[in-house]
Motif scaffolding. Structure first.
Motif, short mmCIF file in Angstrom:
data_model
loop_
_atom_site.label_atom_id
_atom_site.label_comp_id
_atom_site.label_asym_id
_atom_site.label_seq_id
_atom_site.Cartn_x
_atom_site.Cartn_y
_atom_site.Cartn_z
N LEU A 6 0.84 -1.20 0.00
CA LEU A 6 0.00 0.00 0.00
C LEU A 6 0.88 1.25 0.00
N PHE A 7 0.64 2.16 -0.95
CA PHE A 7 1.32 3.45 -1.01
C PHE A 7 0.33 4.53 -0.57
N THR A 30 -3.16 2.09 -3.66
CA THR A 30 -2.79 3.44 -3.25
C THR A 30 -3.92 4.10 -2.48
N ALA A 31 -3.55 5.12 -1.71
CA ALA A 31 -4.52 5.95 -0.97
C ALA A 31 -3.96 7.36 -0.88
N VAL A 32 -4.85 8.37 -0.92
CA VAL A 32 -4.41 9.77 -0.98
C VAL A 32 -4.37 10.44 0.39
N SER A 33 -4.65 9.70 1.46
CA SER A 33 -4.58 10.26 2.81
C SER A 33 -4.42 9.14 3.81
N LYS A 40 -8.45 1.41 3.67
CA LYS A 40 -7.97 0.35 2.77
C LYS A 40 -7.48 -0.86 3.57
N ILE A 41 -6.75 -0.59 4.65
CA ILE A 41 -6.21 -1.67 5.47
C ILE A 41 -7.35 -2.48 6.09
N ASP A 42 -8.38 -1.78 6.58
CA ASP A 42 -9.53 -2.47 7.17
C ASP A 42 -10.28 -3.31 6.15
N SER A 44 -9.16 -4.15 2.80
CA SER A 44 -8.40 -4.96 1.84
C SER A 44 -7.17 -5.64 2.44
N GLY A 45 -6.89 -5.38 3.73
CA GLY A 45 -5.69 -5.93 4.35
C GLY A 45 -5.76 -7.43 4.51
N PRO A 46 -4.67 -8.06 4.96
CA PRO A 46 -3.43 -7.39 5.38
C PRO A 46 -2.51 -7.07 4.20
N PHE A 47 -1.64 -6.07 4.42
CA PHE A 47 -0.63 -5.70 3.44
C PHE A 47 0.74 -6.12 3.98
N ALA A 48 1.58 -6.59 3.07
CA ALA A 48 2.94 -6.96 3.49
C ALA A 48 3.72 -5.73 3.89
#
Length: 383
Positions: A6-7, A30-33, A40-42, A44-48
């Protein structure tokens, strides 16, 4: 690579550039804030790994990555910044447990290399935790099963406690719930040091002498000392040590600890242990819970309300009721609870009623059945 990255940056042009250059090599979102990143984490997570700009409107990158750490400790965190002094760098690392800091402007290949390193780090962390969990849980299960053969009564009850604890944790999630379940599984391990007649008296609900009560109160401390010898089980040992402690501070250990100073997992086990003891003494579930309400100062009131709520809901869910059925020994299965004693045809007691059927207990009954034959039918309770 299956792991996602995630960026998060308020510069939409930079995000678009990252997507163009990295999407073929990584699963990139990506996310703008910071707020959008947390959403996004809630969802689509988890993110590496999570890469975040430091200067953003609202929640800044350092605060954001600290929140990511709280939500998903395994996620690798990378801070992106245009200018950073030593004090800011130290603060960011300490607050968000940052893996790397990238200073803008940075080449895409550098970002790609850090992304690869982050994924490798994530895999190492996840693999270590998985190995630890499987090794510990497997070892503890083996230990519990072997000890159940030494003192089947105590460890049959421990299996009940573990199952009840797992159900409650689904309703009342606790941090490090695996420690709570492991403490429940091994709650009675210290009982192997007590004379069998004391354990039988307690199981039957018979009054204990003062000396016998004092001996019985040492079980949590003995359990804790045994568990302290196993690496990574310090938290489990502490939960076990305080599992008999009353909320008002009375009980073992007599060290002045009370209220919320007692580990919350210990407070839950205190309720569930007493609940099972009352049922063993002949009270129904609702009678036991009503009796516990009258014990002022014994239990964490919020946890007791949660337990009462759980069992209140069960009264309206008929599929949760346990049904007593009669079966042949060959039809016994893991997960059943004995509603009658299991004896050989010559009258030798193998297991008393109330035992939860585990893989090892099933093997034990099968061996006795082959050698001596089992009295049938056997009565069991099954969900």
């Amino acid at each position: 690579m299956n792991e996602k990255i995630l960026f998060v940056d308020d510069d939409s042009n930079l995000l678009a550039s990252m997507e163009r250059n990295l999407r073929r090599r990584f699963r990139l979102e990506t996310a703008v804030s910071a707020e959008a990143g947390l959403k996004k984490i809630d969802e689509s997570g988890p993110f590496a790994a999570v890469f975040s700009d430091r200067q953003m409107p609202g929640m800044d990158g350092t605060q954001f990555l600290a929140e990511v750490c709280r939500k998903n400790p395994d996620t690798v965190r990378v801070l992106l910044t245009g200018n950073v002094n030593l004090h800011q760098a130290v603060s960011a690392v300490n607050l968000g447990n940052i893996f790397r800091i990238l200073i803008k402007p940075y080449p895409v290949e550098m970002v790609a290399k850090v992304a690869e390193d982050s994924i490798k780090q994530y895999r190492l962390v996840v693999a270590e935790k998985e190995l630890l969990a499987k090794t510990l849980c497997g070892s503890i299960k083996l230990l519990s099963d072997i000890l159940s053969m030494v003192d089947a009564n105590s460890f049959g009850r421990a299996e009940k406690l573990r199952n009840l604890t797992a159900k409650m944790l689904a309703k009342v999630p606790l941090a490090d719930s695996w420690e709570t379940q492991m403490a429940a599984m091994l709650a009675s391990i210290g009982s192997v040091t007590l004379p069998p007649e004391i354990l039988l008296k307690h199981k039957a609900g018979e009054p204990l002498s003062k000396n016998e009560e004092q001996l019985f109160e040492t079980i949590p401390g003995i359990t804790a000392r045994l568990l302290c010898n196993i690496p990574r089980l310090e938290g489990v040992a502490r939960i076990a040590r305080y599992q008999g402690k009353r909320f008002d501070g009375a009980g073992y250990p007599n060290d002045g600890t009370l209220g919320e100073q007692i580990p919350i997992a210990s407070r839950l086990l205190k309720i569930l242990n007493d609940f099972l003891d009352m049922q063993a003494a002949g009270l129904s579930q609702l009678q036991a819970l009503d009796e516990m309400i009258l014990r002022e100062g014994w239990y964490d009131p919020d946890l007791l309300d949660a337990v009462r709520s759980y069992f209140g809901l069960l009264q309206n869910e008929h599929n949760e009721y346990e049904k007593k059925i009669s079966i042949h020994a060959a039809d016994l299965a893991i997960g059943m609870t004995l509603a009658s004693d299991v004896e050989t045809k010559d009258g030798t007691l193998i297991l008393s009623k109330g035992h939860y059927i585990t893989e090892m207990i099933l093997e034990r009954i099968g061996n006795f059945n082959k050698l001596y034959g089992i009295k049938e039918p056997i009565f069991v309770q099954t969900p």
